[in-house]
Motif scaffolding. Sequence first.
Motif, short mmCIF file in Angstrom:
data_model
loop_
_atom_site.label_atom_id
_atom_site.label_comp_id
_atom_site.label_asym_id
_atom_site.label_seq_id
_atom_site.Cartn_x
_atom_site.Cartn_y
_atom_site.Cartn_z
N ALA A 62 -53.18 5.16 -56.85
CA ALA A 62 -54.20 5.05 -55.80
C ALA A 62 -54.15 3.67 -55.14
O ALA A 62 -54.23 3.57 -53.91
N ALA A 63 -54.00 2.62 -55.93
CA ALA A 63 -53.90 1.27 -55.36
C ALA A 63 -52.67 1.15 -54.47
O ALA A 63 -52.72 0.53 -53.40
N GLY A 64 -51.57 1.74 -54.88
CA GLY A 64 -50.35 1.73 -54.07
C GLY A 64 -50.51 2.51 -52.78
O GLY A 64 -50.04 2.10 -51.72
N ILE A 65 -51.21 3.63 -52.85
CA ILE A 65 -51.46 4.44 -51.66
C ILE A 65 -52.29 3.65 -50.65
O ILE A 65 -51.98 3.59 -49.46
N VAL A 66 -53.35 3.02 -51.14
CA VAL A 66 -54.22 2.24 -50.26
C VAL A 66 -53.45 1.06 -49.66
O VAL A 66 -53.54 0.80 -48.45
N LEU A 74 -48.87 4.26 -40.98
CA LEU A 74 -48.63 5.65 -41.35
C LEU A 74 -48.77 6.53 -40.12
O LEU A 74 -49.78 6.49 -39.44
N ARG A 75 -47.75 7.33 -39.86
CA ARG A 75 -47.74 8.15 -38.66
C ARG A 75 -48.17 9.58 -38.93
O ARG A 75 -48.27 10.38 -38.00
N VAL A 76 -48.40 9.92 -40.18
CA VAL A 76 -48.81 11.28 -40.55
C VAL A 76 -50.00 11.23 -41.50
O VAL A 76 -50.21 10.23 -42.19
N PRO A 77 -50.76 12.32 -41.58
CA PRO A 77 -51.89 12.37 -42.50
C PRO A 77 -51.44 12.42 -43.97
O PRO A 77 -50.35 12.91 -44.26
N VAL A 78 -52.30 11.93 -44.84
CA VAL A 78 -52.00 11.87 -46.27
C VAL A 78 -53.06 12.64 -47.04
O VAL A 78 -54.26 12.40 -46.89
N VAL A 79 -52.60 13.59 -47.87
CA VAL A 79 -53.47 14.36 -48.75
C VAL A 79 -53.09 13.99 -50.18
O VAL A 79 -51.90 13.99 -50.52
N VAL A 80 -54.09 13.68 -50.99
CA VAL A 80 -53.83 13.22 -52.36
C VAL A 80 -54.54 14.12 -53.35
O VAL A 80 -55.73 14.41 -53.22
N ARG A 81 -53.79 14.56 -54.36
CA ARG A 81 -54.35 15.30 -55.49
C ARG A 81 -53.95 14.54 -56.75
O ARG A 81 -52.77 14.41 -57.07
N LEU A 82 -54.96 13.99 -57.43
CA LEU A 82 -54.72 13.20 -58.64
C LEU A 82 -55.45 13.84 -59.82
O LEU A 82 -56.61 14.20 -59.71
N GLN A 83 -54.77 13.94 -60.94
CA GLN A 83 -55.36 14.38 -62.20
C GLN A 83 -54.73 13.58 -63.31
O GLN A 83 -53.55 13.26 -63.25
N ARG A 100 -57.59 6.47 -44.01
CA ARG A 100 -57.56 7.89 -43.67
C ARG A 100 -56.74 8.67 -44.69
O ARG A 100 -55.63 9.14 -44.42
N ILE A 101 -57.30 8.78 -45.87
CA ILE A 101 -56.66 9.48 -46.98
C ILE A 101 -57.59 10.62 -47.41
O ILE A 101 -58.77 10.40 -47.66
N ILE A 102 -57.05 11.82 -47.47
CA ILE A 102 -57.85 12.98 -47.84
C ILE A 102 -57.60 13.27 -49.31
O ILE A 102 -56.48 13.58 -49.71
N SER A 103 -58.64 13.14 -50.12
CA SER A 103 -58.53 13.34 -51.56
C SER A 103 -59.11 14.70 -51.92
O SER A 103 -60.26 15.00 -51.59
N ILE A 104 -58.29 15.54 -52.58
CA ILE A 104 -58.70 16.89 -52.97
C ILE A 104 -58.28 17.11 -54.42
O ILE A 104 -57.14 16.84 -54.78
N ASP A 105 -59.20 17.63 -55.24
CA ASP A 105 -58.92 17.83 -56.66
C ASP A 105 -58.04 19.03 -56.95
O ASP A 105 -57.26 19.02 -57.89
N PHE A 133 -55.19 10.69 -37.00
CA PHE A 133 -56.18 11.21 -37.93
C PHE A 133 -56.97 10.05 -38.49
O PHE A 133 -56.41 9.07 -38.97
N GLU A 134 -58.29 10.18 -38.40
CA GLU A 134 -59.15 9.13 -38.92
C GLU A 134 -60.25 9.77 -39.74
O GLU A 134 -60.78 10.82 -39.38
N LEU A 135 -60.58 9.12 -40.83
CA LEU A 135 -61.69 9.57 -41.68
C LEU A 135 -62.73 8.44 -41.69
O LEU A 135 -62.38 7.28 -41.66
N PRO A 136 -64.00 8.73 -41.81
CA PRO A 136 -64.55 10.08 -41.77
C PRO A 136 -64.56 10.63 -40.36
O PRO A 136 -64.47 9.90 -39.40
#
Length: 137
Positions: A62-66, A74-83, A100-105, A133-136
């Motif tokens: 997560a720290a590396g992603i941020v 980053l030119r594309v959206p990022v979706v992250v699933r971490l377990q 702009r990171i989308i986190s989904i379980d 793409f921007e969050l929120p």
Amino acid sequence: LAMATMDIIKLHGGAPANFLDVGGGAREDEVVQAFQILNSDPNVRSILINIFGGIMRCDVIAAGIVKAAQTINLRVPVVVRLQGTRVEEAKVILGQSSMRIISIDDLDEAAFKSVQLANIVNMAKNMQVNVSFELPV
């Protein structure tokens, strides 16, 4: 895990353009390097990160992603699933980043959203327009 991730992307109508395994002992800077590789590939339309941290700690990923999101354009959206190991700490890192990171379980949902986002990027590219793409929202 890698094959299952690519299979579920295909199941949702996507086509994996690239695959990267950072390994069990990856450091934050190596995660950033991985993003640089993915970001430089013109065929990548979205990035799906699927980590099942047993050996690899989710908070390091997560720290590396941020850091990657903060330091490279980053030119594309990022979706992250971490377990896995230190996943709660990882979620805090991602949530507090304002990036702009989308986190989904759920992996199925994460793959579905990643494919949907890739389709949006593809449509925009085909119409020769830029999309960001921007969050929120």
